[in-house]
Design an enzyme around this catalytic site. Structure first.
Site, PDB file in Angstrom:
ATOM      1  N   CYS A  75      71.177   8.236  58.647  1.00 41.76           N
ATOM      2  CA  CYS A  75      70.978   8.646  59.995  1.00 41.76           C
ATOM      3  C   CYS A  75      69.483   8.828  60.066  1.00 41.76           C
ATOM      4  CB  CYS A  75      71.282   9.925  60.242  1.00 41.76           C
ATOM      5  SG  CYS A  75      73.040  10.115  60.904  1.00 41.76           S
ATOM      6  N   GLY A 111      71.810   9.979  66.915  1.00 39.73           N
ATOM      7  CA  GLY A 111      71.611  11.048  66.049  1.00 39.73           C
ATOM      8  C   GLY A 111      70.770  12.287  66.413  1.00 39.73           C
ATOM      9  N   GLU A 135      67.294  -2.901  66.194  1.00 37.65           N
ATOM     10  CA  GLU A 135      68.021  -2.125  67.269  1.00 37.65           C
ATOM     11  C   GLU A 135      67.829  -2.668  68.727  1.00 37.65           C
ATOM     12  OE1 GLU A 135      67.212   2.046  66.721  1.00 37.65           O
ATOM     13  OE2 GLU A 135      67.656   2.096  64.742  1.00 37.65           O
ATOM     14  N   ARG A 153      63.480  18.883  56.847  1.00 34.53           N
ATOM     15  CA  ARG A 153      64.191  19.560  57.877  1.00 34.53           C
ATOM     16  C   ARG A 153      65.727  19.443  58.019  1.00 34.53           C
ATOM     17  NH1 ARG A 153      58.965  18.978  60.202  1.00 34.53           N
ATOM     18  NH2 ARG A 153      59.669  16.799  60.179  1.00 34.53           N
ATOM     19  N   ASP A 171      73.414   5.001  61.691  1.00 42.53           N
ATOM     20  CA  ASP A 171      72.741   5.244  63.119  1.00 42.53           C
ATOM     21  C   ASP A 171      71.755   4.640  63.448  1.00 42.53           C
ATOM     22  OD1 ASP A 171      73.145   6.874  65.439  1.00 42.53           O
ATOM     23  OD2 ASP A 171      71.305   8.012  64.776  1.00 42.53           O
ATOM     24  N   HIS A 192      71.745   4.673  67.465  1.00 43.03           N
ATOM     25  CA  HIS A 192      70.683   5.490  67.216  1.00 43.03           C
ATOM     26  C   HIS A 192      70.916   6.894  68.039  1.00 43.03           C
ATOM     27  CE1 HIS A 192      66.239   5.674  65.990  1.00 43.03           C
ATOM     28  NE2 HIS A 192      66.550   6.877  66.062  1.00 43.03           N
TER      29      HIS A 192
HETATM   30  P1  NAD Z   1      61.213  15.866  57.095  1.00 37.17           P
HETATM   31  O1  NAD Z   1      59.656  15.216  57.022  1.00 37.17           O
HETATM   32  O2  NAD Z   1      61.266  17.203  57.285  1.00 37.17           O
HETATM   33  O3  NAD Z   1      61.807  15.609  55.455  1.00 37.17           O
HETATM   34  C1  NAD Z   1      61.472  14.450  54.918  1.00 37.17           C
HETATM   35  C2  NAD Z   1      61.923  14.529  53.463  1.00 37.17           C
HETATM   36  O4  NAD Z   1      61.815  13.330  52.836  1.00 37.17           O
HETATM   37  C3  NAD Z   1      60.751  15.500  52.879  1.00 37.17           C
HETATM   38  O5  NAD Z   1      61.431  16.725  52.058  1.00 37.17           O
HETATM   39  C4  NAD Z   1      60.179  14.628  51.712  1.00 37.17           C
HETATM   40  O6  NAD Z   1      59.499  15.189  50.671  1.00 37.17           O
HETATM   41  C5  NAD Z   1      60.954  13.608  51.726  1.00 37.17           C
HETATM   42  N1  NAD Z   1      60.527  12.186  51.101  1.00 37.17           N
HETATM   43  C6  NAD Z   1      59.605  11.593  51.362  1.00 37.17           C
HETATM   44  N2  NAD Z   1      59.388  10.231  50.704  1.00 37.17           N
HETATM   45  C7  NAD Z   1      60.522  10.351  49.912  1.00 37.17           C
HETATM   46  C8  NAD Z   1      60.671   9.485  48.877  1.00 37.17           C
HETATM   47  N3  NAD Z   1      59.884   8.557  48.744  1.00 37.17           N
HETATM   48  N4  NAD Z   1      61.752   9.727  48.099  1.00 37.17           N
HETATM   49  C9  NAD Z   1      62.772  10.725  48.456  1.00 37.17           C
HETATM   50  N5  NAD Z   1      62.177  11.906  49.304  1.00 37.17           N
HETATM   51  C10 NAD Z   1      61.182  11.528  50.061  1.00 37.17           C
HETATM   52  O7  NAD Z   1      61.820  14.947  58.084  1.00 37.17           O
HETATM   53  P2  NAD Z   1      62.978  15.355  58.823  1.00 37.17           P
HETATM   54  O8  NAD Z   1      62.747  16.013  60.187  1.00 37.17           O
HETATM   55  O9  NAD Z   1      64.174  15.906  58.012  1.00 37.17           O
HETATM   56  O10 NAD Z   1      63.569  13.775  59.358  1.00 37.17           O
HETATM   57  C11 NAD Z   1      64.031  12.824  58.246  1.00 37.17           C
HETATM   58  C12 NAD Z   1      64.360  11.613  58.636  1.00 37.17           C
HETATM   59  O11 NAD Z   1      65.322  11.582  59.949  1.00 37.17           O
HETATM   60  C13 NAD Z   1      62.937  10.882  59.656  1.00 37.17           C
HETATM   61  O12 NAD Z   1      62.915   9.678  58.908  1.00 37.17           O
HETATM   62  C14 NAD Z   1      63.356  10.815  60.990  1.00 37.17           C
HETATM   63  O13 NAD Z   1      62.681   9.739  61.627  1.00 37.17           O
HETATM   64  C15 NAD Z   1      64.706  10.831  60.908  1.00 37.17           C
HETATM   65  N6  NAD Z   1      65.305  11.254  62.074  1.00 37.17           N
HETATM   66  C16 NAD Z   1      66.304  10.221  62.767  1.00 37.17           C
HETATM   67  C17 NAD Z   1      66.832  10.550  63.986  1.00 37.17           C
HETATM   68  C18 NAD Z   1      68.357  10.031  64.596  1.00 37.17           C
HETATM   69  O14 NAD Z   1      68.113   9.834  65.818  1.00 37.17           O
HETATM   70  N7  NAD Z   1      69.022   9.242  63.785  1.00 37.17           N
HETATM   71  C19 NAD Z   1      66.385  11.700  64.706  1.00 37.17           C
HETATM   72  C20 NAD Z   1      65.442  12.782  64.067  1.00 37.17           C
HETATM   73  C21 NAD Z   1      65.048  12.126  62.571  1.00 37.17           C
END
Ligand code: NAD
Length: 305
Positions: free
Chosen positions: A230, A281, A261, A151, A256, A279
């Site tokens: 992030c 993000g 933390e 996403r 981030d 944090h």
């Molecule tokens: P998502 O599940 O939509 O996408 C994650 C992607 O990573 C998927 O396409 C998956 O195929 C891929 N993936 C999984 N394992 C992998 C690997 N070993 N090597 C390469 N690719 C791999 O998740 P998202 O909604 O895009 O969120 C991604 C990250 O962002 C999550 O860890 C989430 O916790 C983090 N996040 C951080 C914040 C923040 O405040 N900084 C906020 C929201 C989400």
């Protein structure tokens, strides 16, 4: 049917609360302590949290009526999902609510690194005018390596294309069609690290991604490269990152999220070529509003059967 009761245990957007009030009695107590929660939870059918309130096994076991645990946001690290599942309690979240916001923050951090914005800001506030010290680089024409095109990664693709960046993606789980549709080049991690000017991480923290980027990976990167995280602390090995930054193996990093933390006492705090945010993000008014509305609507759907 008796009226459903929902406890809002962390502050969420008003719109989410008013949606819930259409179908349930809503109690807002955003300063509830863990001890108070253990006692109060027995009366509720649903609880809404963000990250402050921990919904532990003990809390779940003290909640005979509980049907839904809702996280108005993404990560459910603060919910004992296993204990909830054992009791047949639904755990819901709103992962799509923050994707654009996190993508924008990641791009903000890329720009902060490329134009040394944090250091320049500090310098001007110290009364200096060091124009030569802050020569930057353009994002235009540079290669961006995106690790994880889910996403958030996909939102980064759309926006950085508009900056004129060439995009490499490492994500073993996406389909060829998804990559073609996004117009990106899918590659292996080693090629991505060797060829990217900026690397940005958007994978979850799993046993497979823990320290995905460590000493060997930094050695593959360009000396001029930047890395942005992030996603979650722990995907980058922070000790190895510190050495890579100190020894000039890479040019800079923006984080981030951290292994601990807040990152109290971390050697990264001493370095000039890092940009750190606490944090935040997902911390925009829009993302928080959308998260509240999405989980409220899901709770309404469940209650209305
Ligand atoms: P998502 O599940 O939509 O996408 C994650 C992607 O990573 C998927 O396409 C998956 O195929 C891929 N993936 C999984 N394992 C992998 C690997 N070993 N090597 C390469 N690719 C791999 O998740 P998202 O909604 O895009 O969120 C991604 C990250 O962002 C999550 O860890 C989430 O916790 C983090 N996040 C951080 C914040 C923040 O405040 N900084 C906020 C929201 C989400």
């Amino acid at each position: 049917m008796p009226e459903m009761k929902v406890l809002i245990a962390d502050s969420i957007n008003e719109k989410g609360i008013s949606e819930l009030e259409e179908v349930a009695e809503v109690v807002v107590n955003t300063t509830i302590t863990p001890e108070e929660l253990l006692e109060a939870i027995k009366d509720f059918d649903a609880i809404v949290v963000r990250s402050r309130t921990k919904v532990t096994r003990e809390v779940i076991e003290a909640a005979p009526r509980l049907k839904i645990i809702a996280r108005a946001g993404v990560g459910v690290d603060n919910v004992d999902v296993k204990a909830a599942t054992e009791r047949g309690i639904m755990v819901i979240n709103a992962p799509e609510s923050t994707s654009i916001t996190v993508a924008e923050h990641s791009i903000g951090l890329m720009l902060a690194l490329a134009r040394k914005i944090s250091l320049a800001d500090k310098s001007v506030k110290e009364g200096k005018w060091e124009k030569n010290r802050f020569m930057g680089i353009e994002l235009n024409g540079k290669t961006l390596g995106i690790i994880g095109m889910g996403r958030i990664g996909s939102q980064v693709v759309v926006r950085t294309k508009a900056f004129g960046m060439d995009i490499l993606v490492y994500d073993p789980y996406i389909s060829r069609e998804a990559a073609e549709e996004m117009g990106v080049t899918v590659t292996d991690l080693e090629t991505l690290l060797r060829e990217s000017d900026i690397v940005t991480i958007h994978v979850p923290l799993t046993p497979e991604t823990k320290h995905l980027i460590s000493e060997d990976e930094f050695k593959l990167m360009k000396e001029t490269a930047f890395i942005v995280n992030c996603a979650r602390g722990g995907i980058i090995d922070e000790e190895a990152l510190y050495r890579a930054l100190r020894d000039g193996e890479i040019a800079g990093a923006a984080l981030d999220v951290f292994e601990e933390e807040p990152p109290e006492g971390s050697s990264l705090l001493e370095l000039e070529n890092v940009v750190l945010t606490p944090h935040i993000g997902a911390s925009t008014a829009e993302a928080q509003r959308d998260a509240a509305i999405i989980v409220a609507n899901e709770i309404k759907t469940v209650f209305q059967g």
